[in-house]
Design an enzyme around this catalytic site. Structure first.
Site, short mmCIF file in Angstrom:
data_model
loop_
_atom_site.label_atom_id
_atom_site.label_comp_id
_atom_site.label_asym_id
_atom_site.label_seq_id
_atom_site.Cartn_x
_atom_site.Cartn_y
_atom_site.Cartn_z
N ASP A 1 -13.59 16.98 -29.53
CA ASP A 1 -12.43 16.33 -28.91
C ASP A 1 -11.27 17.31 -28.84
O ASP A 1 -11.25 18.33 -29.52
CB ASP A 1 -12.01 15.11 -29.73
CG ASP A 1 -11.65 15.48 -31.17
OD1 ASP A 1 -10.45 15.74 -31.42
OD2 ASP A 1 -12.56 15.57 -32.01
N ASP B 1 -7.49 17.59 -29.90
CA ASP B 1 -6.66 16.90 -30.87
C ASP B 1 -5.44 16.28 -30.19
O ASP B 1 -5.10 16.62 -29.05
CB ASP B 1 -6.24 17.87 -31.97
CG ASP B 1 -5.99 17.16 -33.29
OD1 ASP B 1 -6.90 16.44 -33.74
OD2 ASP B 1 -4.91 17.31 -33.86
#
Length: 264
Positions: free
Chosen positions: A204, A206
């Site tokens: 992902d 952040d």
């Protein structure tokens, strides 16, 4: 097996709970620091004997701040392990490194608190940790296609994800990726004179790296699930790139120092 100092370990992170398809045996150990996260399975990868332990337990029962890090590293050392690959999931602090990317950091920043992070509970021993990761193990991974060589891993306490302000702060400091388990595992390996490197899969961006809803656990596990088999294949390939004989001396930090414990 305890007399064999050529064993390689794999410490699996979130979603990485098994490593061998067939032919592995299970070893149940206890240590002076309690039991490891799970029984250790031992099998073969090419010409190498490999020990595997899931960092969070077989059913992810240990969150990052409660992983029995000291027991895990001690048990591996007692089994003859001298080299440790540590697959893990990370968030990226820069949009140029997106989900699905493999990063092999070369530096670490610790932002955890309260974790049992040393075997030196008495005496005047101090481990050298300026360069926290083994160059030989790193090279076995960074030589593979598409792997990002270098970067700083910042380790946070968890179990919550960062606020946007925290994430932007880490990014402005020049940190590259972020996770919750990279410390104290690395320093415990160094105290036991085991070569160690993380292999980080980005799941992902952040919270501070992009606008949006922020990091959600379901999205992290979904991204990891999409990449787990290629990730395992990459770890196996890195293992096969290593010589059978362990010859690295750069992670030996105890020469001339009397330790407050007996290394297993």
């Amino acid at each position: 097996m305890a007399d064999n100092e050529q064993v390689i370990a794999v410490v699996g992170g979130s979603g990485f709970y098994t490593f061998f398809d067939t032919g592995a045996r299970s070893i149940d150990l206890d240590t002076p620091f309690g039991r490891p996260s799970a029984p250790i399975t031992v099998g073969a990868v090419g010409d190498h004997e490999v020990a595997f332990v899931p960092r969070h337990g077989a059913n992810h029962q240990y969150p990052a701040h409660l992983v029995p890090y000291r027991a895990n590293m001690w048990a591996l050392r007692a089994l003859g392990v001298r080299r440790v690959f540590a697959p893990c999931t990370v968030g990226s602090l820069t949009p140029r490194i997106g989900p699905g990317t493999i990063v092999v950091p070369d530096q670490l920043v610790d932002r955890t608190h309260g974790r049992a992070d040393t075997y030196y509970d008495s005496g005047g021993a101090h481990v050298s940790f300026a360069d926290p990761y083994c160059p030989t193990l790193r090279a076995a991974v960074t030589g593979l296609p598409g792997v990002v060589d270098g970067g700083t891993l910042v380790v946070v306490q968890g179990p919550r994800f960062s606020t946007r302000a925290e994430s932007q702060w880490f990014a402005s400091a020049g940190f590259t990726v972020i996770n919750m388990t990279g410390y104290p595992e690395a320093v415990l390996a160094r105290e036991l004179e085991m070569c160690y490197t993380p292999i980080a899969l980005v799941t992902d961006l952040d919270a501070g790296a992009t606008a949006g809803a922020g990091v959600k656990a379901v999205d992290v596990f979904t991204e990891f699930g999409k990449n787990i088999e290629p990730f395992k294949k990459l770890v196996r390939t890195a293992i096969e790139r290593l010589p059978v004989q362990h010859s690295c001396t750069q992670c030996l930090s105890h020469s001339g120092v009397e330790l407050p414990f007996t290394v297993p």
